[in-house]
Design an enzyme around this catalytic site. Structure first.
Site, mmCIF file in Angstrom:
data_model
loop_
_atom_site.group_PDB
_atom_site.id
_atom_site.type_symbol
_atom_site.label_atom_id
_atom_site.label_comp_id
_atom_site.label_asym_id
_atom_site.label_seq_id
_atom_site.Cartn_x
_atom_site.Cartn_y
_atom_site.Cartn_z
ATOM 1 N N LYS A 89 -49.652 28.277 -69.744
ATOM 2 C CA LYS A 89 -49.365 28.322 -68.304
ATOM 3 C C LYS A 89 -47.866 28.236 -68.038
ATOM 4 C CE LYS A 89 -52.557 25.114 -67.530
ATOM 5 N NZ LYS A 89 -53.408 24.130 -66.831
ATOM 6 N N GLU A 110 -56.353 20.976 -66.086
ATOM 7 C CA GLU A 110 -55.336 20.455 -65.172
ATOM 8 C C GLU A 110 -55.083 21.524 -64.105
ATOM 9 O OE1 GLU A 110 -50.779 18.622 -65.132
ATOM 10 O OE2 GLU A 110 -51.596 19.498 -66.966
ATOM 11 N N ARG A 158 -57.230 26.255 -81.381
ATOM 12 C CA ARG A 158 -56.899 26.862 -80.096
ATOM 13 C C ARG A 158 -57.045 28.383 -80.191
ATOM 14 N NH1 ARG A 158 -51.455 25.470 -76.642
ATOM 15 N NH2 ARG A 158 -51.826 26.906 -74.904
#
Length: 544
Positions: A265, A30, A255
């Site tokens: 982020k 994204e 992850r």
């Protein structure tokens, strides 16, 4: 990387059964921030799986939320991908499929599997329930198909305010899986999109657009991290209930978490807003731009991604693994030089003024292909003050007059006396030089040095970990765990041979560590170096 991890086993099985004839993966960032080390690992996995099975890997920018995406992030992500060494087959955008995604939403409405809801965000959350309590149906859940189609069309035409209406899937408000309790598929946003402009004022949610984009691009294996495990239920439900030919499957791996670091982020933005770090390229965080600025190489990052493997088990990777990857690369492939980070002047009283000797030394102790360089020996030299300090039960004492020390690649010197200022701080040390060739220095301490006449002023940015806790996000207040000594700036000198150094050049400053030239100060002409990684010298590291 383990070439026999569980994802690769699935792919081999699918190919053997002829379920697919061509493997296709995707990396779907994204563009609402910069890439970090976790993204690099995901890209590494998707790219190499496609490559090793003679398939293809797409880059797809998930630009479905116009409020967060920016052109500068797209530009930065493309730049980072190229710098890491990936050659991508195709670059796509979710916005390429907005019309098709909208039509699939209409299809769900016609099948009585979606409805326009007028509950606001707080009411939707309340109606959804919790993990311990079941949800309840919205009062707007049973609108007629015609009413839903009409209202959805009017949403698209901009006839309602933001938050007034949304489109929700009609699944099961009693589901134990929260995401299946009538998730939102579309919301109203009056925000100009960087690619489609003002063409749309309704935008699909990630979970709706993502699986459809995968199917449209003919992705075979949609690989993501474990936090999307529950989302797979919605992923499969959407693809099952629309008339789309391709049905990708989602697979999750753990992850990437690295001790003393964050890669969210959202939290990195908090650090920037709180002015704890300046920008996304701060060398203390694990963004790709930050790692690049600090001096990490693409090879070291890919080596790290390979070593961490692909599993379903969440864990925290030791920072030392990443540090060893860069240290191994730098040790083999980058030259040596001398730098004085804590300078103190030595005057060799038995060397005459104006005396100068040119010494030719190797740029690398093993790799002779790196060539040689000139250094100069004069009456006045700089050495590091910590080479004249002994540690004894955490108390600092000056060495005994008469100590003999070897200057690396040069001669032995003997301490004669020390000159201090009125506060007792050492100003300079007077020594004599045993100006002889082939001296025996087997049992003598060897130190680095620089000629005062042939030195260049430099600043050294010495970086340590940004957080004091192994897992910062587990602490109550992230900001309270900031290491206030994560950056120390020193003023010193480097040898004259570095006057032609280019931005990004990397060196092992002997006995100090590995450094990268970050920039040149236009006002002072100082070279500014970033510490990449220390050498294994606990005494010196303690005092930076």
């Amino acid at each position: 990387m383990n070439t026999n991890n569980f994802i690769r086993k699935v792919i081999k099985k699918d190919l053997n059964k002829k379920k697919y004839f061509k493997i296709k993966t995707r990396f779907a960032p994204e563009p609402n921030g910069y890439l970090h080390l976790g993204h690099a690992k995901s890209l590494y996995i998707n790219y190499n799986i496609a490559k090793d099975f003679n398939g293809k890997c797409n880059i797809r920018f998930d630009d479905s939320n116009p409020s967060k995406i920016k052109k500068k992030y797209i530009k930065s992500i493309k730049k980072d991908i190229k710098w890491l060494g990936f050659k991508i087959d195709n670059v796509c955008y979710t916005s390429n499929y907005f019309l098709k995604i909208y039509n699939y939403a209409v299809e769900l409405i016609k099948k009585k599997l979606a409805y326009v809801d007028e509950l606001n965000s707080k009411e939707i959350k309340k109606y959804r329930g919790t993990l311990k309590t079941i949800g309840k149906n919205s009062p707007y859940r049973n609108r007629s198909v015609n009413d839903n189609l009409k209202l959805f069309k009017e949403m698209k035409e901009g006839k309602f305010k933001e938050g007034k209406m949304c489109l929700r899937a009609k699944i099961n408000m009693l589901s134990p899986i929260m995401i299946m309790r009538d998730p939102i598929l579309y919301r109203i946003k009056y925000k100009e999109h960087i690619k489609t402009g003002n063409e749309w004022c309704i935008y699909p949610m990630y979970d709706f657009s993502h699986c459809i984009s995968d199917a449209l691009e003919k992705i075979t294996h949609s690989i993501c991290t474990l936090e999307f495990m529950d989302n797979k239920n919605l992923y499969n439900w959407i693809l099952k209930n629309i008339t789309i030919k391709n049905k990708p499957k989602q697979y999750e791996f753990s992850r990437l978490n690295v001790e003393y670091n964050i890669m969210s982020k959202r939290y990195i933005n908090k650090l920037i807003n709180k002015k704890i770090i300046k920008k996304w390229d701060d060398p203390r965080i694990l963004t790709i731009t930050g790692l690049k600025k600090r001096g990490y190489t693409p090879f070291s990052i890919m080596d790290f991604c390979s070593r961490t493997g692909v599993t379903k088990q969440n864990n925290i990777i030791e920072m030392s693994l990443l540090e060893n990857c860069i240290k191994n690369d730098l040790n083999k492939n980058f030259p040596r030089a001398m730098a004085i980070i804590n300078p103190i002047k030595i005057i060799l009283e038995n060397i005459p003024d104006g005396y100068e000797e040119r010494l030719i030394i190797n740029n690398h102790p093993i790799n002779k292909n790196m060539g040689k360089r000139k250094i100069y020996f004069n009456r006045e030299i700089y050495i590091d003050k910590y080479d004249f300090i002994n540690i004894n039960k955490n108390k600092y004492n000056h060495p005994i007059i008469g100590n003999e020390i070897r200057l690396k690649n040069a001669y032995n010197i003997i301490i004669k006396y020390i000159i201090k200022n009125k506060d007792g701080v050492i100003k300079k040390i007077i020594c004599t030089c045993k100006h002889e060739k082939n001296q025996n220095y087997k049992y003598i301490k060897i130190i680095h040095w620089i000629s005062v006449l042939h030195s260049i002023p430099a600043k050294f940015y010495l970086y340590k970990r940004l957080f004091n806790k192994i897992n910062p996000l587990k602490e109550k207040k992230l900001i309270n765990n900031i290491n206030k000594k994560s950056l120390i700036i020193k003023n010193g000198f480097v040898e004259e041979s570095l006057k032609t150094a280019k931005i990004g050049n990397k060196y092992q400053f002997e006995r100090e560590g590995y450094y990268c030239l970050d920039k040149i100060d236009n006002k002072s002409n100082n070279l500014i170096f970033n510490l990449i990684i220390n050498l294994n010298n606990k005494y010196r590291n303690k005092n930076i």
